[in-house]
Structures are given as structure tokens and as C-alpha cells.
Motif scaffolding. Structure first.
Motif, mmCIF file in Angstrom:
data_model
loop_
_atom_site.group_PDB
_atom_site.id
_atom_site.type_symbol
_atom_site.label_atom_id
_atom_site.label_comp_id
_atom_site.label_asym_id
_atom_site.label_seq_id
_atom_site.Cartn_x
_atom_site.Cartn_y
_atom_site.Cartn_z
ATOM 1 N N ALA A 1 40.075 61.710 59.317
ATOM 2 C CA ALA A 1 40.755 62.606 60.340
ATOM 3 C C ALA A 1 39.509 62.915 61.384
ATOM 4 C CB ALA A 1 41.515 63.550 60.241
ATOM 5 N N LEU A 2 38.391 63.467 60.639
ATOM 6 C CA LEU A 2 37.368 64.057 61.203
ATOM 7 C C LEU A 2 36.517 63.036 61.732
ATOM 8 C CD1 LEU A 2 36.124 66.740 58.582
ATOM 9 C CD2 LEU A 2 36.944 67.229 61.078
ATOM 10 N N PHE A 3 36.100 61.837 61.160
ATOM 11 C CA PHE A 3 35.653 60.647 61.559
ATOM 12 C C PHE A 3 35.966 60.029 62.731
ATOM 13 C CE2 PHE A 3 32.865 57.089 61.620
ATOM 14 C CZ PHE A 3 33.810 56.216 62.187
ATOM 15 N N LEU B 1 41.051 63.911 55.076
ATOM 16 C CA LEU B 1 40.687 64.725 56.084
ATOM 17 C C LEU B 1 39.279 64.184 56.573
ATOM 18 C CD1 LEU B 1 40.838 67.694 57.228
ATOM 19 C CD2 LEU B 1 39.541 68.454 55.526
ATOM 20 N N ARG B 2 38.773 63.442 55.700
ATOM 21 C CA ARG B 2 37.321 62.839 56.318
ATOM 22 C C ARG B 2 37.731 61.673 57.273
ATOM 23 N NH1 ARG B 2 33.769 61.761 50.736
ATOM 24 N NH2 ARG B 2 33.331 63.744 50.324
ATOM 25 N N VAL C 1 38.175 61.979 65.162
ATOM 26 C CA VAL C 1 37.806 62.796 66.184
ATOM 27 C C VAL C 1 36.419 62.825 66.743
ATOM 28 C CG1 VAL C 1 37.745 65.467 66.640
ATOM 29 C CG2 VAL C 1 39.734 64.446 65.361
ATOM 30 N N LEU C 2 35.486 62.691 65.869
ATOM 31 C CA LEU C 2 34.276 62.578 66.276
ATOM 32 C C LEU C 2 33.827 61.337 66.964
ATOM 33 C CD1 LEU C 2 31.337 63.918 66.147
ATOM 34 C CD2 LEU C 2 30.717 62.502 63.925
#
Length: 96
Positions: free
Chosen positions: A5-7, A2-3, A9-10
Motif C-alpha cells: 500500500a505504501l509503495f 502495508l508495504r 501511494v508513493l
């Protein structure tokens, strides 16, 4: 996971914002042919369209007017004496 994927996206949002700002700056620089930047200046079609030519012409005209003396003194008429006397040879009151 999840980290990561968030990275991603950001990171994608930052890259998109960076290119969005660059695109806005290019569009704000003025209208053009789509290549960005300033459009090429228009070339004068004739001497009366050229501002530099007209400015130089005006400068020369003003210079010639300053150089040319103002109205010259009127030439004496042949029937008037130039020594201050009247037609009979007598002195006038103005010059006596």
C-alpha cells in the motif's frame, strides 16, 4: 500488505508529480489555443504590416540615397564669365 500500500501511494505520488511538472512546462511555454507550444505567428494583412517588407524598403531607400550624388554644383549663369574674368574682361583679384 502495508508495504504494498505504501509503495502504491508513493508510486502514485511520483506519477502525479511527473505529469504536474509536464503540464506546468507546457503552460509556461506561452499562451496558445490550449494545444500547448507556441501560437502560430500572425500573418501580415498588408505590406505596411510586414516587417520584412518594411526593412527591405528602408534598405533600398538608404542604398539609393548613398548612390545618388549630393547636390550638383550650380550651373554658371549666362551673364557670368567662366574663365575668372569680370564682365569687362579684366582678371579679378581672386584668380590673379
Amino acid at each position: 500488505m502495508l508495504r504494498v500500500a505504501l509503495f502504491l501511494v508513493l508510486l502514485g505520488a511520483l506519477v502525479w508529480a511527473f505529469f504536474w511538472v509536464l503540464d506546468r512546462r507546457r503552460q509556461a511555454s506561452g499562451p496558445g489555443d490550449g494545444s500547448g507550444g507556441r501560437p502560430a505567428p500572425r500573418r501580415p494583412q498588408g505590406p505596411d504590416d510586414d516587417e520584412d517588407f518594411l526593412r527591405e524598403l528602408d534598405r533600398k531607400r538608404r542604398h539609393d540615397q548613398r548612390k545618388k550624388p549630393t547636390d550638383p554644383p550650380p550651373a554658371p549663369r549666362p551673364d557670368e564669365p567662366t574663365d575668372g574674368s569680370n564682365a569687362e574682361g579684366e582678371q579679378t583679384d581672386e584668380n590673379a
